[in-house]
Enzyme design. Structure first.
Site, PDB file in Angstrom:
ATOM      1  N   PRO A   1     -56.317   0.277 -48.965  1.00 19.28           N
ATOM      2  CA  PRO A   1     -56.669  -0.898 -49.773  1.00 19.28           C
ATOM      3  C   PRO A   1     -57.436  -1.951 -48.975  1.00 19.28           C
ATOM      4  O   PRO A   1     -57.959  -2.895 -49.558  1.00 19.28           O
ATOM      5  CB  PRO A   1     -55.311  -1.438 -50.246  1.00 19.28           C
ATOM      6  CG  PRO A   1     -54.265  -0.633 -49.576  1.00 19.28           C
ATOM      7  CD  PRO A   1     -54.887   0.508 -48.865  1.00 19.28           C
TER       8      PRO A   1
ATOM      9  N   GLU B   1     -46.583   2.513 -44.524  1.00 19.21           N
ATOM     10  CA  GLU B   1     -47.069   1.125 -44.562  1.00 19.21           C
ATOM     11  C   GLU B   1     -48.452   0.956 -43.951  1.00 19.21           C
ATOM     12  O   GLU B   1     -48.985  -0.129 -43.914  1.00 19.21           O
ATOM     13  CB  GLU B   1     -46.064   0.194 -43.878  1.00 19.21           C
ATOM     14  CG  GLU B   1     -45.022  -0.387 -44.826  1.00 19.21           C
ATOM     15  CD  GLU B   1     -44.169   0.676 -45.499  1.00 19.21           C
ATOM     16  OE1 GLU B   1     -44.134   0.683 -46.744  1.00 19.21           O
ATOM     17  OE2 GLU B   1     -43.553   1.491 -44.802  1.00 19.21           O
TER      18      GLU B   1
ATOM     19  N   ASP C   1     -75.156   7.661 -66.510  1.00 11.91           N
ATOM     20  CA  ASP C   1     -73.851   7.010 -66.502  1.00 11.91           C
ATOM     21  C   ASP C   1     -73.973   5.504 -66.413  1.00 11.91           C
ATOM     22  O   ASP C   1     -74.923   4.987 -65.851  1.00 11.91           O
ATOM     23  CB  ASP C   1     -73.045   7.450 -65.261  1.00 11.91           C
ATOM     24  CG  ASP C   1     -72.607   8.881 -65.354  1.00 11.91           C
ATOM     25  OD1 ASP C   1     -72.533   9.393 -66.471  1.00 11.91           O
ATOM     26  OD2 ASP C   1     -72.338   9.467 -64.296  1.00 11.91           O
TER      27      ASP C   1
ATOM     28  N   ARG D   1     -69.395  15.326 -58.834  1.00 12.41           N
ATOM     29  CA  ARG D   1     -70.215  15.368 -60.062  1.00 12.41           C
ATOM     30  C   ARG D   1     -71.665  14.998 -59.808  1.00 12.41           C
ATOM     31  O   ARG D   1     -72.517  15.244 -60.650  1.00 12.41           O
ATOM     32  CB  ARG D   1     -69.596  14.512 -61.157  1.00 12.41           C
ATOM     33  CG  ARG D   1     -69.483  13.055 -60.829  1.00 12.41           C
ATOM     34  CD  ARG D   1     -68.599  12.345 -61.834  1.00 12.41           C
ATOM     35  NE  ARG D   1     -69.165  12.379 -63.172  1.00 12.41           N
ATOM     36  CZ  ARG D   1     -70.212  11.671 -63.555  1.00 12.41           C
ATOM     37  NH1 ARG D   1     -70.823  10.872 -62.703  1.00 12.41           N
ATOM     38  NH2 ARG D   1     -70.662  11.752 -64.778  1.00 12.41           N
TER      39      ARG D   1
HETATM   40 CL1  6GU Z   1     -57.862   3.856 -50.997  1.00  7.72          CL
HETATM   41  N1  6GU Z   1     -55.276   3.427 -50.874  1.00  7.72           N
HETATM   42  C1  6GU Z   1     -54.142   2.828 -51.263  1.00  7.72           C
HETATM   43  N2  6GU Z   1     -52.995   3.139 -50.662  1.00  7.72           N
HETATM   44  N3  6GU Z   1     -54.102   1.913 -52.236  1.00  7.72           N
HETATM   45  C2  6GU Z   1     -55.268   1.634 -52.830  1.00  7.72           C
HETATM   46  C3  6GU Z   1     -56.478   2.218 -52.481  1.00  7.72           C
HETATM   47  C4  6GU Z   1     -56.438   3.136 -51.478  1.00  7.72           C
HETATM   48  N4  6GU Z   1     -57.441   1.715 -53.259  1.00  7.72           N
HETATM   49  C5  6GU Z   1     -56.846   0.854 -54.060  1.00  7.72           C
HETATM   50  N5  6GU Z   1     -55.539   0.790 -53.818  1.00  7.72           N
END
Ligand code: 6GU
Length: 229
Positions: free
Chosen positions: A90, A117, A170, A155
């Site tokens: 994230p 974590e 798209d 794709r």
């Molecule tokens: Cl790539 N990994 C995780 N653990 N949570 C996420 C993410 C990735 N993208 C959005 N939330």
């Protein structure tokens, strides 16, 4: 194109690799993929992949060694900068259609799925070449994100979709606008009619209407997409 996916949960990928367009891309020989359980590369008796953070605090972190050794095994002597090594977290930059298009031109991608974590920071600084995220929310692990990345890139590999125009049209790829509304039969469904212009046979009028609708929809729903227009 070859995808090497480093994950502690390879079994999560079975349904996605065995369905629909992703399955056909493999059957046609356009794409190959390899699931690498990096637990295999942990050298201690218990195949430990995680440990507690220096300095304290809760949670467990992925240790650097099993991931480094797994990726080095995949590189087979090539340099780390020869192939994109993508860490899914994230904390990464958001995956975009543009990045998916660029990645679809590569011969090979190495994808690392995190869990627990987080990672030892050295995985970020000295192993991965980029970090990608799906958006501002937290998933339990990188596996679902890896499947999204796989789908969005596969794709776009030439030959995967029957006609190449479908990927080009798209939302986001077709001039950066959301798609215009579309209708199929019946002409009237529960009293809801298809717009007259689509039945007119006037191709110019239809093209104009679609362009207007795409603009209107983008303005209302995603004004951020119009900013660099
Ligand atoms: Cl790539 N990994 C995780 N653990 N949570 C996420 C993410 C990735 N993208 C959005 N939330």
């Amino acid at each position: 194109m070859h995808f090497a996916i480093c994950t502690l949960f390879p079994e999560m990928f079975a349904s996605v690799l065995e369905c629909s367009m992703i399955k056909r891309a493999h059957q046609k020989g356009l794409v190959t993929s390899e699931l690498v359980n990096f637990r295999k590369f942990a050298t201690d008796r218990h195949h430990t992949v995680d440990d507690t953070p220096y300095g304290g605090g809760g949670g467990m972190l992925l240790k650097p060694e099993p991931l480094f050794v797994a990726v080095e095994h995949l590189l087979q002597g090539r340099s780390r900068t020869d192939i994109p090594i993508i860490l899914l977290t994230p904390q990464g930059k958001n995956l975009t259609q543009r990045r998916a298009q660029q990645l679809a031109t590569q011969q090979e991608l190495i994808i690392i799925c995190g869990h627990y974590e987080g990672f030892d920071e050295r995985v970020r600084t000295h192993l991965a070449t980029e970090e990608l995220s799906l958006g501002d929310y937290v998933l339990t692990g990188g596996e679902l994100a890896a499947m999204v990345l796989l789908d969005s890139v596969i794709r776009l590999v030439p030959g995967v979709l029957g006609n190449d125009s479908s990927a080009a049209c798209d939302s986001f790829a077709g001039g950066g606008l959301l798609e215009y509304p579309q209708y199929t039969k019946p002409q009237s469904f529960r009293g809801l009619a298809v717009p007259d212009v689509l039945l007119s046979g006037d191709h110019q009028a239809i093209a104009n209407w679609r362009r207007e609708q795409a603009l209107l929809r983008t303005k209302l729903r995603r004004p951020d997409l119009l900013q660099d227009k």
